[in-house]
Design an enzyme around this catalytic site. Structure first.
Site, PDB file in Angstrom:
ATOM      1  N   GLN A 284       0.853  -1.187   0.000  1.00 15.44           N
ATOM      2  CA  GLN A 284       0.000   0.000   0.000  1.00 15.44           C
ATOM      3  C   GLN A 284       0.891   1.240   0.000  1.00 15.44           C
ATOM      4  O   GLN A 284       2.009   1.208   0.499  1.00 15.44           O
ATOM      5  CB  GLN A 284      -0.957  -0.011   1.201  1.00 15.44           C
ATOM      6  CG  GLN A 284      -0.449   0.635   2.462  1.00 15.44           C
ATOM      7  CD  GLN A 284      -1.209   1.903   2.771  1.00 15.44           C
ATOM      8  OE1 GLN A 284      -1.647   2.585   1.860  1.00 15.44           O
ATOM      9  NE2 GLN A 284      -1.364   2.204   4.040  1.00 15.44           N
TER      10      GLN A 284
ATOM     11  N   ARG B  68       0.945   4.151   1.499  1.00 14.78           N
ATOM     12  CA  ARG B  68       1.258   4.936   2.699  1.00 14.78           C
ATOM     13  C   ARG B  68       2.069   4.119   3.691  1.00 14.78           C
ATOM     14  O   ARG B  68       1.701   3.016   4.061  1.00 14.78           O
ATOM     15  CB  ARG B  68      -0.024   5.430   3.359  1.00 14.78           C
ATOM     16  CG  ARG B  68       0.249   6.456   4.448  1.00 14.78           C
ATOM     17  CD  ARG B  68      -1.009   7.208   4.821  1.00 14.78           C
ATOM     18  NE  ARG B  68      -0.726   8.224   5.813  1.00 14.78           N
ATOM     19  CZ  ARG B  68      -0.209   9.413   5.546  1.00 14.78           C
ATOM     20  NH1 ARG B  68       0.062   9.710   4.293  1.00 14.78           N
ATOM     21  NH2 ARG B  68       0.023  10.289   6.492  1.00 14.78           N
TER      22      ARG B  68
ATOM     23  N   GLY C  63      -8.701   1.642   4.192  1.00  8.94           N
ATOM     24  CA  GLY C  63      -9.122   1.830   5.581  1.00  8.94           C
ATOM     25  C   GLY C  63      -8.095   1.454   6.620  1.00  8.94           C
ATOM     26  O   GLY C  63      -8.442   1.162   7.767  1.00  8.94           O
ATOM     27  N   GLU C  64      -6.810   1.471   6.269  1.00  8.03           N
ATOM     28  CA  GLU C  64      -5.792   1.065   7.244  1.00  8.03           C
ATOM     29  C   GLU C  64      -5.793   1.970   8.471  1.00  8.03           C
ATOM     30  O   GLU C  64      -5.580   1.511   9.592  1.00  8.03           O
ATOM     31  CB  GLU C  64      -4.398   1.059   6.609  1.00  8.03           C
ATOM     32  CG  GLU C  64      -3.335   0.581   7.592  1.00  8.03           C
ATOM     33  CD  GLU C  64      -1.973   0.341   6.965  1.00  8.03           C
ATOM     34  OE1 GLU C  64      -0.977   0.333   7.715  1.00  8.03           O
ATOM     35  OE2 GLU C  64      -1.904   0.154   5.731  1.00  8.03           O
ATOM     36  N   ARG C  65      -6.068   3.274   8.294  1.00 13.51           N
ATOM     37  CA  ARG C  65      -6.089   4.176   9.448  1.00 13.51           C
ATOM     38  C   ARG C  65      -7.200   3.772  10.417  1.00 13.51           C
ATOM     39  O   ARG C  65      -7.022   3.810  11.638  1.00 13.51           O
ATOM     40  CB  ARG C  65      -6.282   5.622   8.988  1.00 13.51           C
ATOM     41  CG  ARG C  65      -5.094   6.180   8.213  1.00 13.51           C
ATOM     42  CD  ARG C  65      -5.325   7.620   7.792  1.00 13.51           C
ATOM     43  NE  ARG C  65      -5.392   8.516   8.945  1.00 13.51           N
ATOM     44  CZ  ARG C  65      -6.474   9.163   9.340  1.00 13.51           C
ATOM     45  NH1 ARG C  65      -7.633   8.999   8.687  1.00 13.51           N
ATOM     46  NH2 ARG C  65      -6.445   9.967  10.388  1.00 13.51           N
ATOM     47  N   ARG C  66      -8.371   3.399   9.878  1.00 10.46           N
ATOM     48  CA  ARG C  66      -9.481   2.973  10.740  1.00 10.46           C
ATOM     49  C   ARG C  66      -9.124   1.680  11.480  1.00 10.46           C
ATOM     50  O   ARG C  66      -9.467   1.491  12.650  1.00 10.46           O
ATOM     51  CB  ARG C  66     -10.753   2.793   9.897  1.00 10.46           C
ATOM     52  CG  ARG C  66     -11.430   4.113   9.504  1.00 10.46           C
ATOM     53  CD  ARG C  66     -12.434   3.908   8.384  1.00 10.46           C
ATOM     54  NE  ARG C  66     -11.786   4.017   7.078  1.00 10.46           N
ATOM     55  CZ  ARG C  66     -12.295   3.523   5.951  1.00 10.46           C
ATOM     56  NH1 ARG C  66     -13.436   2.857   5.984  1.00 10.46           N
ATOM     57  NH2 ARG C  66     -11.665   3.680   4.813  1.00 10.46           N
TER      58      ARG C  66
ATOM     59  N   GLU D  30      -7.593   7.016  -1.419  1.00 15.88           N
ATOM     60  CA  GLU D  30      -8.137   7.288  -0.085  1.00 15.88           C
ATOM     61  C   GLU D  30      -7.181   8.138   0.740  1.00 15.88           C
ATOM     62  O   GLU D  30      -7.589   9.089   1.410  1.00 15.88           O
ATOM     63  CB  GLU D  30      -8.410   5.975   0.649  1.00 15.88           C
ATOM     64  CG  GLU D  30      -8.975   6.198   2.050  1.00 15.88           C
ATOM     65  CD  GLU D  30      -9.213   4.897   2.790  1.00 15.88           C
ATOM     66  OE1 GLU D  30      -8.200   4.251   3.132  1.00 15.88           O
ATOM     67  OE2 GLU D  30     -10.369   4.531   3.008  1.00 15.88           O
TER      68      GLU D  30
END
Length: 324
Positions: A20, A22, A62-65, A97
């Site tokens: 990914q 980020r 949605g890795e931050r979530r 995203e």
């Protein structure tokens, strides 16, 4: 439209996508997101895909979530399971995203754009820019960062050199980047703005086929140079004399000035505004001149310099330092 299903998964079943775009996540921002989820719940499910190699599910978006749930000590998370198989498309969705919801680091963006250009058939800088609602120039300047020496990239990543200065340095060949780096390490730049001016001056000199050397001038050229030098220095000496006159005005009490300039205060203020504007422009030119003087002793000239396309020229225009 690909089929999807929403389920509640164990956090332990979900893992990040190692490819990914980020890599760096601001801890304070993650804590704020965790607090929001704790108070209001998860507003949007993360998106995952079955991972047939590792087992469980790999995050598509949605890795931050997902990280915020870990901060909260949650053991489960709501997820939309997709059967999407195109790795590059997953990558683009994940990147989209992050680009739109939270700033990525400049290098994460640059590597992301480059991967798409390398792997997506028919991809162009224009199409990549459109995919992420960016201008073509913006994407070009991000990609330019990949031309930086590793040592400079590390300084940018550490926040010791700003993005604008980094873009300017990236326009230089590796030898000239090394010269900028050496000056930076010696502490010879007081600010990013000085780096920008110096690198911009070096770029202009780098792209000349040859540098004008005094010893190689004709007698006529030397005479013209001497006359121009004398005229410029005389002009600056006269400006110094004007400074004394301005100091005299500055020492005068405002009430007395109003009395002496009866009916002319507004017009005289406009006069000084014009002087101040000209001074700002002249100061900018002298800062550029100082950068050129310093760069001249260090620059490695590029004899094969050529004018680039309109898009390249647009990027160069954006690289040009602002008056400061």
């Amino acid at each position: 439209m690909e089929p999807t299903v929403q389920r509640v998964l164990k956090i332990s079943q979900v893992h990040r996508n190692p490819r990914q775009p980020r890599e760096h996540f601001d801890q304070d921002a993650l804590n704020e997101l965790a607090a929001s989820i704790d108070k209001y719940g998860l507003m949007q499910a993360i998106e995952v895909r079955p991972d047939n190699n590792k087992g469980g599910y790999e995050i598509v978006a949605g890795e931050r979530r997902w990280r915020a749930h870990q901060i909260l000590g949650r053991t489960k998370i709501r997820a939309t399971i997709t059967s999407e198989k195109n790795e590059l498309q997953r990558f683009k969705r994940s990147m989209s995203e992050n680009v739109t919801r939270e700033d990525m680091t400049p290098f994460e963006e640059a590597h992301g754009y480059q991967r798409i250009l390398d792997e997506e058939e028919g991809a162009t800088i224009e199409s990549v820019a459109a995919d992420f609602s960016k201008t073509t120039t913006y994407v070009k300047l991000r990609l330019a960062l990949l031309d930086l020496r590793i040592e400079v990239q590390e300084l940018v990543q550490d926040g010791k050199i700003g993005t604008q200065a980094a873009v300017q340095i990236a326009s230089l060949n590796l030898a000239n980047q090394g010269s900028v780096l050496s000056k930076f390490v010696r502490g010879e730049f007081a600010s990013d703005n000085e780096i920008v001016h110096f690198a911009y001056a070096m770029k202009q000199q780098q792209d000349q086929a040859v540098l004008m050397i005094v010893e190689e001038m004709t007698e006529e050229q030397r005479t013209e140079r001497t006359v121009a030098q004398k005229k410029t220095r005389t002009t600056l000496d006269k400006i110094e004399q004007v400074r004394g006159l301005l100091d005299e005005i500055a020492r005068t009490e405002p009430m007395k000035l109003a009395e002496m300039l009866d009916g002319q205060v507004g017009a005289r203020l406009e006069q000084l505004d014009r002087v101040a504007e000209s001074l700002t422009k002249a100061r900018f030119q002298l800062k550029q001149a100082k950068a050129h003087a310093e760069a001249r002793s260090l620059v490695t000239v590029n004899p094969e310099a050529e004018a680039d396309s309109d898009g390249q020229q647009a990027a160069e225009a954006e690289r040009e330092p602002a008056a400061a």
